[in-house]
Design a protein around this motif. Structure first.
Motif, PDB file in Angstrom:
ATOM      1  N   THR A  21       0.825  -1.211   0.000  1.00 41.58           N
ATOM      2  CA  THR A  21       0.000   0.000   0.000  1.00 41.58           C
ATOM      3  C   THR A  21       0.854   1.253   0.000  1.00 41.58           C
ATOM      4  O   THR A  21       0.539   2.242  -0.679  1.00 41.58           O
ATOM      5  CB  THR A  21      -0.937  -0.007   1.224  1.00 41.58           C
ATOM      6  OG1 THR A  21      -1.711  -1.210   1.222  1.00 41.58           O
ATOM      7  CG2 THR A  21      -1.880   1.180   1.193  1.00 41.58           C
ATOM      8  N   LEU A  22       1.956   1.245   0.752  1.00 41.74           N
ATOM      9  CA  LEU A  22       2.866   2.395   0.754  1.00 41.74           C
ATOM     10  C   LEU A  22       3.500   2.587  -0.612  1.00 41.74           C
ATOM     11  O   LEU A  22       3.644   3.723  -1.091  1.00 41.74           O
ATOM     12  CB  LEU A  22       3.942   2.204   1.827  1.00 41.74           C
ATOM     13  CG  LEU A  22       3.473   2.270   3.276  1.00 41.74           C
ATOM     14  CD1 LEU A  22       4.601   1.882   4.221  1.00 41.74           C
ATOM     15  CD2 LEU A  22       2.957   3.663   3.623  1.00 41.74           C
ATOM     16  N   VAL A  23       3.877   1.488  -1.262  1.00 37.27           N
ATOM     17  CA  VAL A  23       4.456   1.579  -2.603  1.00 37.27           C
ATOM     18  C   VAL A  23       3.439   2.158  -3.586  1.00 37.27           C
ATOM     19  O   VAL A  23       3.774   3.006  -4.425  1.00 37.27           O
ATOM     20  CB  VAL A  23       4.937   0.193  -3.064  1.00 37.27           C
ATOM     21  CG1 VAL A  23       5.275   0.198  -4.553  1.00 37.27           C
ATOM     22  CG2 VAL A  23       6.154  -0.238  -2.264  1.00 37.27           C
ATOM     23  N   ALA A  24       2.195   1.724  -3.478  1.00 37.48           N
ATOM     24  CA  ALA A  24       1.159   2.233  -4.376  1.00 37.48           C
ATOM     25  C   ALA A  24       0.841   3.694  -4.115  1.00 37.48           C
ATOM     26  O   ALA A  24       0.306   4.378  -4.992  1.00 37.48           O
ATOM     27  CB  ALA A  24      -0.110   1.391  -4.237  1.00 37.48           C
ATOM     28  N   SER A  25       1.172   4.184  -2.927  1.00 35.48           N
ATOM     29  CA  SER A  25       0.838   5.567  -2.558  1.00 35.48           C
ATOM     30  C   SER A  25       1.850   6.587  -3.047  1.00 35.48           C
ATOM     31  O   SER A  25       1.514   7.764  -3.193  1.00 35.48           O
ATOM     32  CB  SER A  25       0.716   5.696  -1.031  1.00 35.48           C
ATOM     33  OG  SER A  25      -0.231   4.804  -0.497  1.00 35.48           O
ATOM     34  N   PHE A  26       3.097   6.148  -3.280  1.00 34.29           N
ATOM     35  CA  PHE A  26       4.136   7.163  -3.441  1.00 34.29           C
ATOM     36  C   PHE A  26       4.006   7.961  -4.726  1.00 34.29           C
ATOM     37  O   PHE A  26       4.483   9.091  -4.803  1.00 34.29           O
ATOM     38  CB  PHE A  26       5.530   6.530  -3.326  1.00 34.29           C
ATOM     39  CG  PHE A  26       6.049   5.904  -4.583  1.00 34.29           C
ATOM     40  CD1 PHE A  26       6.713   6.668  -5.533  1.00 34.29           C
ATOM     41  CD2 PHE A  26       5.898   4.545  -4.815  1.00 34.29           C
ATOM     42  CE1 PHE A  26       7.192   6.088  -6.686  1.00 34.29           C
ATOM     43  CE2 PHE A  26       6.381   3.963  -5.962  1.00 34.29           C
ATOM     44  CZ  PHE A  26       7.025   4.734  -6.910  1.00 34.29           C
ATOM     45  N   GLN A  27       3.361   7.435  -5.767  1.00 34.49           N
ATOM     46  CA  GLN A  27       3.202   8.215  -6.994  1.00 34.49           C
ATOM     47  C   GLN A  27       2.378   9.480  -6.735  1.00 34.49           C
ATOM     48  O   GLN A  27       2.663  10.531  -7.292  1.00 34.49           O
ATOM     49  CB  GLN A  27       2.518   7.372  -8.066  1.00 34.49           C
ATOM     50  CG  GLN A  27       3.379   6.268  -8.644  1.00 34.49           C
ATOM     51  CD  GLN A  27       4.473   6.801  -9.545  1.00 34.49           C
ATOM     52  OE1 GLN A  27       5.635   6.799  -9.163  1.00 34.49           O
ATOM     53  NE2 GLN A  27       4.123   7.263 -10.720  1.00 34.49           N
ATOM     54  N   GLY A  50       4.144  10.676  -2.587  1.00 37.93           N
ATOM     55  CA  GLY A  50       5.569  10.644  -2.331  1.00 37.93           C
ATOM     56  C   GLY A  50       5.950   9.627  -1.265  1.00 37.93           C
ATOM     57  O   GLY A  50       5.143   9.254  -0.422  1.00 37.93           O
ATOM     58  N   THR A  51       7.216   9.197  -1.316  1.00 34.32           N
ATOM     59  CA  THR A  51       7.658   8.183  -0.358  1.00 34.32           C
ATOM     60  C   THR A  51       7.692   8.717   1.069  1.00 34.32           C
ATOM     61  O   THR A  51       7.408   7.986   2.021  1.00 34.32           O
ATOM     62  CB  THR A  51       9.060   7.666  -0.740  1.00 34.32           C
ATOM     63  OG1 THR A  51       9.961   8.775  -0.861  1.00 34.32           O
ATOM     64  CG2 THR A  51       9.015   6.925  -2.062  1.00 34.32           C
ATOM     65  N   LEU A  52       8.041   9.975   1.255  1.00 34.86           N
ATOM     66  CA  LEU A  52       8.143  10.517   2.608  1.00 34.86           C
ATOM     67  C   LEU A  52       6.776  10.786   3.224  1.00 34.86           C
ATOM     68  O   LEU A  52       6.644  10.792   4.452  1.00 34.86           O
ATOM     69  CB  LEU A  52       8.971  11.811   2.603  1.00 34.86           C
ATOM     70  CG  LEU A  52      10.445  11.685   2.228  1.00 34.86           C
ATOM     71  CD1 LEU A  52      11.160  13.005   2.455  1.00 34.86           C
ATOM     72  CD2 LEU A  52      11.125  10.582   3.021  1.00 34.86           C
ATOM     73  N   MET A  53       5.767  11.037   2.399  1.00 30.80           N
ATOM     74  CA  MET A  53       4.448  11.396   2.905  1.00 30.80           C
ATOM     75  C   MET A  53       3.438  10.260   2.834  1.00 30.80           C
ATOM     76  O   MET A  53       2.295  10.418   3.258  1.00 30.80           O
ATOM     77  CB  MET A  53       3.882  12.599   2.113  1.00 30.80           C
ATOM     78  CG  MET A  53       4.719  13.880   2.186  1.00 30.80           C
ATOM     79  SD  MET A  53       4.590  14.735   3.777  1.00 30.80           S
ATOM     80  CE  MET A  53       6.201  14.357   4.463  1.00 30.80           C
ATOM     81  N   ALA A  54       3.841   9.098   2.290  1.00 34.04           N
ATOM     82  CA  ALA A  54       2.880   8.020   2.055  1.00 34.04           C
ATOM     83  C   ALA A  54       2.215   7.562   3.338  1.00 34.04           C
ATOM     84  O   ALA A  54       1.030   7.201   3.348  1.00 34.04           O
ATOM     85  CB  ALA A  54       3.578   6.840   1.368  1.00 34.04           C
ATOM     86  N   VAL A  55       2.946   7.563   4.424  1.00 36.76           N
ATOM     87  CA  VAL A  55       2.381   7.066   5.688  1.00 36.76           C
ATOM     88  C   VAL A  55       1.362   8.041   6.264  1.00 36.76           C
ATOM     89  O   VAL A  55       0.558   7.664   7.118  1.00 36.76           O
ATOM     90  CB  VAL A  55       3.513   6.789   6.702  1.00 36.76           C
ATOM     91  CG1 VAL A  55       4.084   8.090   7.265  1.00 36.76           C
ATOM     92  CG2 VAL A  55       3.054   5.871   7.822  1.00 36.76           C
ATOM     93  N   GLY A  56       1.367   9.296   5.814  1.00 38.08           N
ATOM     94  CA  GLY A  56       0.424  10.279   6.351  1.00 38.08           C
ATOM     95  C   GLY A  56      -1.017   9.882   6.127  1.00 38.08           C
ATOM     96  O   GLY A  56      -1.863  10.017   7.019  1.00 38.08           O
ATOM     97  N   LEU A  57      -1.329   9.372   4.931  1.00 39.89           N
ATOM     98  CA  LEU A  57      -2.688   8.948   4.622  1.00 39.89           C
ATOM     99  C   LEU A  57      -3.055   7.666   5.353  1.00 39.89           C
ATOM    100  O   LEU A  57      -4.231   7.355   5.507  1.00 39.89           O
ATOM    101  CB  LEU A  57      -2.835   8.753   3.105  1.00 39.89           C
ATOM    102  CG  LEU A  57      -4.247   8.694   2.528  1.00 39.89           C
ATOM    103  CD1 LEU A  57      -4.990   9.989   2.810  1.00 39.89           C
ATOM    104  CD2 LEU A  57      -4.186   8.461   1.023  1.00 39.89           C
TER     105      LEU A  57
END
Length: 289
Positions: A193-199, A202-209
């Motif tokens: 899910t984090l990988v799918a979010s980074f587009q 971004g990788t640094l902000m993916a965990v925010g959601l």
């Protein structure tokens, strides 16, 4: 004015519609995973994994440029390596898993930024670290939808085992629950899910959601199901507001969505009926008047 501010950007621009669909798909999958991370006292693990995927993303970028399949494959491999490596090293050395995880994700973050800076431009570095609506093409949209579908299917199958692991692990072991396998599957879905979010974010902000709507949701519901529904609703609202803010203020989508989620957490902290500050300070009804 409301139409131009809230609806016109999505109606006029296809890239914003794709980003919206991707963020809505991720808003359905990421917060339920975040709820179980919080209940298992692993909230910072999601942050560590979102940083840990960066060197894999960087290697994919060096080999294939901004190709979503290459970036996703590299990020998934790196994230799984960090997640599984932390557990394996802690068991082999007798150290604390959180300390090993911190060492791994800091090393991975530094390596990823160095690799992207070596061959990429500042614009590409910003896009990979903080997200961009322009980066959500059809391939990224399919990745987000596939990851969300896989996460929801896994949660439908693993809801009871994961809940038992959170609330009564002793009973789970007594009935033969293989918690280790469910845990590994759960971590793999978090990484995916984090990988799918980074587009988009971004990788640094993916965990925010994944985590901020969950932290806010605990002020609106007490039960597990209610907390998941509240977290999903807050994530959807943060995604829409963040994309609009990114468009109107010309800022990266990742920080915009994360700031909107942080604002919703602040409102929940103040006004939420469950352990909110207003609920704690307000006198009981029988003392009013």
């Amino acid at each position: 004015m409301l139409w131009e501010a809230l609806v016109a950007p999505f109606a006029e621009f296809g890239f914003l519609r794709r980003a919206l669909v991707a963020c809505l798909a991720l808003s359905l999958a990421a917060p339920p995973l975040g709820v179980f991370l919080m209940l298992r006292r692993m909230s910072l693990t999601g942050d560590a994994l979102s940083h840990g995927i960066l060197p894999g993303v960087a290697l994919g970028f060096l080999l294939a440029g901004l190709s979503p399949p290459a970036l996703a494959a590299g990020g998934l491999a790196a994230g799984l390596l960090v997640a599984l490596g932390a557990g394996a090293l802690s068991r082999a050395t007798g150290g604390r898993e959180d300390a090993v995880l911190a060492a791994l994700y800091l090393s991975a973050l530094a390596a990823g930024v160095a690799l992207i800076s070596w061959r990429g431009s500042p614009v590409e570095l910003t896009q990979l670290l903080f997200g961009s609506v322009l980066g959500v093409d059809d391939a990224a949209l399919l990745l987000a939808g596939g990851a969300a579908s896989a996460a929801l299917l896994f949660l439908a199958l693993a809801w009871r085992p994961l809940a038992l692991e959170c609330f009564d692990p002793g009973f789970g072991r007594s009935v033969g629950l293989r918690g280790g396998w469910w845990h590994l599957g759960f971590l793999a879905l978090v990484v995916l899910t984090l990988v799918a979010s980074f587009q988009a974010v971004g990788t640094l902000m993916a965990v925010g959601l994944m985590m901020l709507p969950v932290v806010a949701a605990r002020h609106w519901a007490r039960g597990l199901g209610g907390m998941v529904l509240a977290a999903v609703g807050l994530a959807v609202l943060a995604s829409v507001l963040g994309l609009l803010g990114s468009y109107h203020a010309d800022v990266p989508t990742g920080p915009a969505i994360t700031l909107c989620a942080a604002g919703l957490w602040a409102v929940s902290l103040l006004l939420g009926p469950v352990d909110g500050l207003w609920a704690r300070w307000r006198p009981p009804r029988h003392l009013e008047g």
